[in-house]
Design a protein around this motif. Structure first.
Motif, PDB file in Angstrom:
ATOM      1  N   ALA A   1       0.831  -1.201   0.000  1.00 11.50           N
ATOM      2  CA  ALA A   1       0.000   0.000   0.000  1.00 11.50           C
ATOM      3  C   ALA A   1       0.864   1.248   0.000  1.00 11.50           C
ATOM      4  O   ALA A   1       1.776   1.383   0.824  1.00 11.50           O
ATOM      5  CB  ALA A   1      -0.930   0.002   1.214  1.00 11.50           C
ATOM      6  N   ASP A   2       0.583   2.138  -0.934  1.00  9.33           N
ATOM      7  CA  ASP A   2       1.205   3.470  -0.969  1.00  9.33           C
ATOM      8  C   ASP A   2       0.176   4.421  -0.383  1.00  9.33           C
ATOM      9  O   ASP A   2      -0.770   4.832  -1.053  1.00  9.33           O
ATOM     10  CB  ASP A   2       1.556   3.854  -2.408  1.00  9.33           C
ATOM     11  CG  ASP A   2       2.476   5.063  -2.470  1.00  9.33           C
ATOM     12  OD1 ASP A   2       2.478   5.854  -1.503  1.00  9.33           O
ATOM     13  OD2 ASP A   2       3.178   5.229  -3.479  1.00  9.33           O
ATOM     14  N   LEU A   3       0.331   4.724   0.900  1.00 11.02           N
ATOM     15  CA  LEU A   3      -0.722   5.402   1.637  1.00 11.02           C
ATOM     16  C   LEU A   3      -0.845   6.861   1.210  1.00 11.02           C
ATOM     17  O   LEU A   3       0.152   7.562   1.050  1.00 11.02           O
ATOM     18  CB  LEU A   3      -0.461   5.300   3.135  1.00 11.02           C
ATOM     19  CG  LEU A   3      -0.332   3.858   3.659  1.00 11.02           C
ATOM     20  CD1 LEU A   3      -0.082   3.856   5.151  1.00 11.02           C
ATOM     21  CD2 LEU A   3      -1.581   3.051   3.319  1.00 11.02           C
ATOM     22  N   GLY A   4      -2.080   7.301   1.040  1.00  6.88           N
ATOM     23  CA  GLY A   4      -2.339   8.638   0.551  1.00  6.88           C
ATOM     24  C   GLY A   4      -2.464   9.661   1.653  1.00  6.88           C
ATOM     25  O   GLY A   4      -1.525  10.364   1.989  1.00  6.88           O
ATOM     26  N   LYS A   5      -3.614   9.724   2.289  1.00  9.63           N
ATOM     27  CA  LYS A   5      -3.861  10.766   3.277  1.00  9.63           C
ATOM     28  C   LYS A   5      -4.292  10.153   4.604  1.00  9.63           C
ATOM     29  O   LYS A   5      -4.775   9.016   4.666  1.00  9.63           O
ATOM     30  CB  LYS A   5      -4.935  11.722   2.766  1.00  9.63           C
ATOM     31  CG  LYS A   5      -6.235  11.048   2.370  1.00  9.63           C
ATOM     32  CD  LYS A   5      -7.193  12.030   1.736  1.00  9.63           C
ATOM     33  CE  LYS A   5      -8.483  11.324   1.300  1.00  9.63           C
ATOM     34  NZ  LYS A   5      -9.421  12.261   0.656  1.00  9.63           N
ATOM     35  N   ALA A   6      -4.133  10.927   5.648  1.00  2.81           N
ATOM     36  CA  ALA A   6      -4.549  10.477   6.972  1.00  2.81           C
ATOM     37  C   ALA A   6      -6.043  10.198   6.964  1.00  2.81           C
ATOM     38  O   ALA A   6      -6.827  10.931   6.355  1.00  2.81           O
ATOM     39  CB  ALA A   6      -4.195  11.533   8.018  1.00  2.81           C
TER      40      ALA A   6
END
Length: 649
Positions: free
Chosen positions: A224-229
């Protein structure tokens, strides 16, 4: 530090501990001790409190009144709920004697408690957070790491030779806010299932590093390439938990970034949450991983939480705590929900089908009793189902009726007039609602409400459903005989999304292929069993896997020769019972051995001890076996005659 009264009993002098069970009697923070132990019955005991090691003790009285603990000192009187669990810091602050040293020690400590309070101190006892201390925040059960406690699900994401799996989150029964992307479009907010860390576009990752699952060649992991909180990485809805039982939700995680000295990166930080299953569901438990660090070599670590189920249906969540920047990439593997108590299943299954406990030497009466004859069932006796109330449902396709026979009834037969597909399966849910395929349109499944003649459409599959099944997560399965595939749809999901479980939509004999799938069964671990009629075998598929294992029939060591099997069910010990249609018999398979139960001379006949095309079977709760005797135009009941397991020990 939080101080808690522990071990209050009638033994010797009991100390109060702080700082992870180390006695603080010689520290410069605070210490307290009982001058007289507190007995288990209503009585008084004195608690001495020192504000530092150089200040004299000040004495208060503790009084046990019922389940409340009362602290008294002249003009002060404070009732503390929750029996013997005290937050001494809170008590001292209430009495205006919190020492400066305690405040200073707290401000110098980076992480004392995971609290939601805005105050400069925490009012909650250990393992609880929130403004009213109602939310748990407990680590995983690490002390039970080597214990084989009941696993309710265990997601390893399968394996394969392709670096990028074609699977999506729905194949593993969860959802995510992330978008599945190919490597050429992999960016912030994307995910994929990979069997090694890709390296073609970045030198910052641990290229070619493998997944966590042991003995899993080319095993996939969740990248996973995490985007936003606030982004949901994992959302899994689960039903039928035992209220009051302890569970552990865990996953192995690793930072896929390499150590770098020239680039400042954001480290992943993920929050585990457990919520009641409803819109804006109440928070039951939460725990954060903290920053998942970068290592020279990719290093897996276990994260998660333990919680006590306050509801039988909950949502399990993993949520990003930080916004997406360089470095906010994580790999996840081996997601598990298990029971934190030994010898517990962890599930209360409100299922309608029966899986009786049957001994290896169980015997059924050779002569069956006809419960529905040709005048009732018509020419074709096919789909049947017996629910947990021992009510028998049968498809009378020629009469466009569903027949219902209640337990111990010999005369009352209720019927529903309905258009029926020729080979429709039938299944009944816990609310007594009947599911079947409507004959007006291929693959259209309708639901009949209990005690009514009203139906409604609930699903539209892309082919005729010769077999239907509802698992304990309320997913409806359809075996599409003419399409050579098995699909499912969550009855909780308003989008009516259809998920392909297994099958290639082409006739074949490979382990991921069918030649006319017919009857199906799904066990408590979501393992799928399929009567692969044209291949003369029974196939087994683990959750998330589309490559099956042949467990009966062609290709098995016991040399069991099936001939067009069309029905399969399991007993309490996962032993198979098979409707061996063209052999006109019912077979039981116990491990690698098998035995005939009904119709055992392979000669079809209309006598009471024979069958003529054994189409389907179902058990009642007593172990009695019901068989759809297709070309004898009847439903037969074979009573369980002997079920003695010998030595009860």
């Amino acid at each position: 530090y939080l101080l808690t009264v522990v071990g209050c009993g009638s033994k010797s002098e009991t100390l109060i501990f702080c700082d992870f069970d180390i006695c603080c009697s010689t520290s410069n923070i605070v210490c307290a001790r009982f001058i007289k132990p507190l007995p288990p019955t209503s009585s008084n005991a004195r608690l001495s409190v020192a504000t530092s090691s150089t200040v004299a003790f000040k004495t208060f009285f503790l009084v046990l009144v019922g389940t409340d603990l009362v602290l008294r000192e002249e003009k002060y009187s404070l009732i503390v709920k929750h029996s013997l669990l005290l937050n001494i810091e809170f008590l001292l602050r209430s009495l205006s004697i919190v020492p400066y040293e305690l405040k200073r020690a707290r401000s110098q400590t980076s992480t004392i408690l995971d609290c939601n309070n805005t105050e400069d101190y925490c009012e909650c006892p250990n393992d609880f957070i929130g403004s009213s201390c109602e939310i748990q925040s407990v680590d995983v059960c690490s002390k039970h790491e080597n214990d084989t406690y009941g696993s309710l699900f265990f997601i390893t994401f399968g394996s394969g030779i392709d670096q990028f799996s074609s699977k999506t989150a729905s194949d593993f029964n969860f959802t995510t806010n992330l978008k599945r992307e190919s490597w050429s479009n992999f960016k912030s907010g994307a995910y994929a299932f990979v069997n090694s860390v890709p390296s073609s576009l970045t030198v910052l990752w641990h290229n070619a590093a493998k997944d966590h699952t042991t003995n899993d060649t080319d095993g996939y992991m969740y990248l996973a390439d995490l985007g936003k909180a606030g982004e949901q990485i994992f959302n899994y809805q689960i039903n039928n938990l035992c209220v009051g039982m302890s569970y552990e939700l865990s996953a192995y995680m690793t930072n896929v970034m390499r150590e770098t000295w020239w680039l400042s990166v954001t480290e992943p930080n993920i929050r585990f949450e457990v919520r009641a299953m409803k819109e804006n569901g109440d928070l039951i438990a939460q725990k954060s991983t903290g920053d998942i660090p970068i290592y020279k070599h990719m290093t897996w670590s276990k994260h998660g939480l333990s919680f006590v189920a306050k509801s039988s249906s909950v949502v399990l969540l993993m949520i990003s705590n930080v916004d997406g920047h360089w470095g906010n990439e994580v790999a996840i593997d081996d997601i598990q929900l298990r029971v934190s108590s030994a010898n517990q299943t962890g599930f209360f299954y409100p299922v309608t089908y029966n899986r009786p406990k049957l001994c290896p030497n169980a015997i059924w009466d050779a002569d069956g009793t006809t419960v529905f004859n040709q005048s009732l069932i018509g020419y074709h006796a096919r789909g049947i189902f017996v629910d947990s109330n021992n009510t028998l449902y049968a498809v009378a396709q020629d009469h466009s009726e569903i027949l219902t026979l209640f337990q111990n009834s010999t005369i009352q037969v209720l019927s529903k007039r309905v258009q029926l597909a020729n080979y429709t399966g039938i299944i009944v849910n816990i609310d007594g609602e009947i599911y079947l395929e409507n004959g007006t349109e291929s693959g259209r499944i309708v639901k009949w409400a209990k005690n009514t003649n009203n139906s409604m459409s609930v699903a539209h599959f892309p082919g005729h459903c010769y077999g239907l099944f509802i698992d304990h997560n309320n997913s409806l399965y359809c075996s599409m005989n003419e399409k050579d595939a098995v699909v499912k749809m969550s009855l909780n999901d308003k989008t009516s999304k259809i998920v392909n479980v297994t099958g290639t939509y082409t006739d074949g004999s490979g382990q991921n292929q069918f030649s006319g799938p017919w009857g199906i069964f799904v066990d408590n671990n979501f393992t799928l069993y399929v009567a692969d009629s044209g291949n003369n075998r029974i196939q087994c598929f683990q959750l998330g896997e589309n490559i099956g294992t042949t467990i009966a029939g062609n290709g098995t060591p016991n040399n069991l020769q099936l001939k067009y099997p069309t029905g399969v069910v399991l007993d309490a010990d996962n032993n198979l019972f098979i409707a061996d249609k063209n052999n006109s018999r019912i077979i039981r398979v116990i491990r690698d051995d098998y035995q005939c139960v009904v119709g055992c001379d392979s000669n079809s006949s209309s006598t009471s001890d024979k069958l003529n095309n054994a189409y389907a079977l179902s058990f009642d709760s007593h172990g009695n076996l019901f068989a759809a005797d297709e070309y004898n135009h009847r439903i037969q009941k074979f009573t369980l005659a002997t079920n003695s397991c010998g030595n009860p020990n």
